[in-house]
Design an enzyme around this catalytic site. Structure first.
Site, PDB file in Angstrom:
ATOM      1  N   ILE A 105       0.834  -1.212   0.000  1.00 29.92           N
ATOM      2  CA  ILE A 105       0.000   0.000   0.000  1.00 29.92           C
ATOM      3  C   ILE A 105       0.862   1.252   0.000  1.00 29.92           C
ATOM      4  CG2 ILE A 105      -0.198  -0.067   2.539  1.00 29.92           C
ATOM      5  CD1 ILE A 105      -3.119   0.980   2.156  1.00 29.92           C
ATOM      6  N   ASP A 107       0.555   5.043   1.093  1.00 26.64           N
ATOM      7  CA  ASP A 107      -0.274   5.966   1.862  1.00 26.64           C
ATOM      8  C   ASP A 107       0.267   7.382   1.629  1.00 26.64           C
ATOM      9  OD1 ASP A 107      -1.919   7.145   3.695  1.00 26.64           O
ATOM     10  OD2 ASP A 107      -1.121   6.141   5.450  1.00 26.64           O
ATOM     11  N   GLY A 109       3.390   7.970   0.933  1.00 29.59           N
ATOM     12  CA  GLY A 109       4.437   7.846  -0.078  1.00 29.59           C
ATOM     13  C   GLY A 109       5.831   8.012   0.492  1.00 29.59           C
ATOM     14  N   THR A 111       7.549   6.104   2.586  1.00 33.02           N
ATOM     15  CA  THR A 111       8.315   4.860   2.507  1.00 33.02           C
ATOM     16  C   THR A 111       8.830   4.614   1.089  1.00 33.02           C
ATOM     17  OG1 THR A 111       6.841   3.975   4.206  1.00 33.02           O
ATOM     18  CG2 THR A 111       8.277   2.399   3.085  1.00 33.02           C
ATOM     19  N   LYS A 135      -3.690   5.212  -1.609  1.00 35.20           N
ATOM     20  CA  LYS A 135      -4.625   6.176  -1.006  1.00 35.20           C
ATOM     21  C   LYS A 135      -4.321   7.543  -1.626  1.00 35.20           C
ATOM     22  CE  LYS A 135      -5.165   3.867   3.472  1.00 35.20           C
ATOM     23  NZ  LYS A 135      -4.760   3.863   4.905  1.00 35.20           N
ATOM     24  N   PHE A 156      -8.064   3.007   7.292  1.00 32.74           N
ATOM     25  CA  PHE A 156      -7.165   1.889   7.572  1.00 32.74           C
ATOM     26  C   PHE A 156      -7.736   0.553   7.085  1.00 32.74           C
ATOM     27  CE2 PHE A 156      -4.851  -1.150  10.247  1.00 32.74           C
ATOM     28  CZ  PHE A 156      -3.557  -0.700  10.054  1.00 32.74           C
ATOM     29  N   ASP A 163      -1.304  -5.787   7.957  1.00 30.40           N
ATOM     30  CA  ASP A 163      -1.597  -6.125   9.346  1.00 30.40           C
ATOM     31  C   ASP A 163      -2.153  -4.964  10.129  1.00 30.40           C
ATOM     32  OD1 ASP A 163       0.937  -4.653   9.310  1.00 30.40           O
ATOM     33  OD2 ASP A 163       1.055  -5.166  11.433  1.00 30.40           O
TER      34      ASP A 163
HETATM   35  P1  5GP Z   1       3.552   5.587   3.694  1.00 28.07           P
HETATM   36  O1  5GP Z   1       5.037   5.697   3.958  1.00 28.07           O
HETATM   37  O2  5GP Z   1       3.195   5.527   2.229  1.00 28.07           O
HETATM   38  O3  5GP Z   1       2.765   6.630   4.434  1.00 28.07           O
HETATM   39  O4  5GP Z   1       3.072   4.290   4.395  1.00 28.07           O
HETATM   40  C1  5GP Z   1       3.417   3.106   3.919  1.00 28.07           C
HETATM   41  C2  5GP Z   1       3.287   2.030   4.965  1.00 28.07           C
HETATM   42  O5  5GP Z   1       2.348   2.341   6.006  1.00 28.07           O
HETATM   43  C3  5GP Z   1       2.734   0.816   4.269  1.00 28.07           C
HETATM   44  O6  5GP Z   1       3.777   0.070   3.676  1.00 28.07           O
HETATM   45  C4  5GP Z   1       2.036   0.121   5.392  1.00 28.07           C
HETATM   46  O7  5GP Z   1       2.953  -0.657   6.091  1.00 28.07           O
HETATM   47  C5  5GP Z   1       1.535   1.230   6.283  1.00 28.07           C
HETATM   48  N1  5GP Z   1       0.116   1.564   5.993  1.00 28.07           N
HETATM   49  C6  5GP Z   1      -0.368   2.687   5.430  1.00 28.07           C
HETATM   50  N2  5GP Z   1      -1.709   2.639   5.335  1.00 28.07           N
HETATM   51  C7  5GP Z   1      -2.075   1.447   5.846  1.00 28.07           C
HETATM   52  C8  5GP Z   1      -3.350   0.789   6.021  1.00 28.07           C
HETATM   53  O8  5GP Z   1      -4.443   1.289   5.698  1.00 28.07           O
HETATM   54  N3  5GP Z   1      -3.310  -0.444   6.591  1.00 28.07           N
HETATM   55  C9  5GP Z   1      -2.150  -1.049   6.980  1.00 28.07           C
HETATM   56  N4  5GP Z   1      -2.253  -2.258   7.506  1.00 28.07           N
HETATM   57  N5  5GP Z   1      -0.944  -0.466   6.829  1.00 28.07           N
HETATM   58  C10 5GP Z   1      -0.917   0.769   6.267  1.00 28.07           C
END
Ligand code: 5GP
Ligand code: MG
Length: 179
Positions: A105, A107, A109, A111, A135, A156, A163
């Site tokens: 996923i 979210d 961005g 990561t 998202k 979420f 998880d």
């Molecule tokens: P970002 O760095 O894009 O904000 O977040 C990425 C990481 O956040 C994803 O690889 C995941 O591990 C976690 N994450 C973001 N949104 C969700 C969600 O709705 N559910 C879960 N289980 N993990 C999420």
């Protein structure tokens, strides 16, 4: 598909069914095959969340893909600059290779931007991102991901590798948090 799923203190409702996911995975695999056939691509699946998506995607691919599992880890470096990110698990040289990152996923961005920066320094021939979920409302990544399974609202979700406090990864479908 089961009805409500309870994990720790929260409840989740069915959101994307197993059948819908599998249909979309086949479509993504066809797109990837069209792009990467003959290019000896290497796919990097980001642990832990992407393990199930990567496995299903791989069962459909015909472009003779290689696979590696990677993990982003952040540690306190020796410099005063604070935390340092590193990509662990990478055993293959990526220089001049066609690389596709497989994520569960996207979210914010953040990561993916970290992973992108770390991988660009390896000088791949190309670098693309394939994520099961995006998202769009919260995504602020540097580049738009090329292969997306489903765009979802900013709520979420768990299941299909994702998880909530380490539980729920085994579910074959995606469930969304309810109030
Ligand atoms: P970002 O760095 O894009 O904000 O977040 C990425 C990481 O956040 C994803 O690889 C995941 O591990 C976690 N994450 C973001 N949104 C969700 C969600 O709705 N559910 C879960 N289980 N993990 C999420
Ligand atoms: Mg993740």
């Amino acid at each position: 598909m089961r009805t409500l799923v309870h994990i720790h203190d929260l409840s989740f409702a069915p959101f994307i069914s197993e059948t819908t996911i599998q249909t979309r995975v086949k479509e993504l695999a066809a797109q990837l095959d069209a792009e990467y056939a003959g290019k000896n691509p290497i796919f990097l699946a980001v642990l832990n969340g992407a393990f199930m998506f990567a496995a299903d995607l791989f069962k459909q691919l015909t472009c003779q893909p290689e696979l590696s599992f990677v993990k982003v880890s952040s540690y306190v470096g020796t410099q005063s600059s604070g935390r340092v990110d590193e990509l662990i698990g990478l055993q293959t040289a990526l220089k001049d290779r066609h690389v596709v990152i497989i994520e569960d996923i996207l979210d914010t961005g953040v990561t993916m931007d970290k992973i992108g920066t770390l991988l660009q320094s390896e000088q791949p021939a190309s670098l693309a991102v394939c994520a099961l979920l995006l998202k769009p409302a919260s995504y602020k990544g540097k580049q738009q991901p090329q292969y997306i399974g489903f765009e979802i609202d900013d709520r979420f979700v768990v299941g299909y590798g994702l998880d909530y406090k380490e539980l729920g990864r085994e579910l074959p479908a995606v469930y969304q948090l309810i109030n």
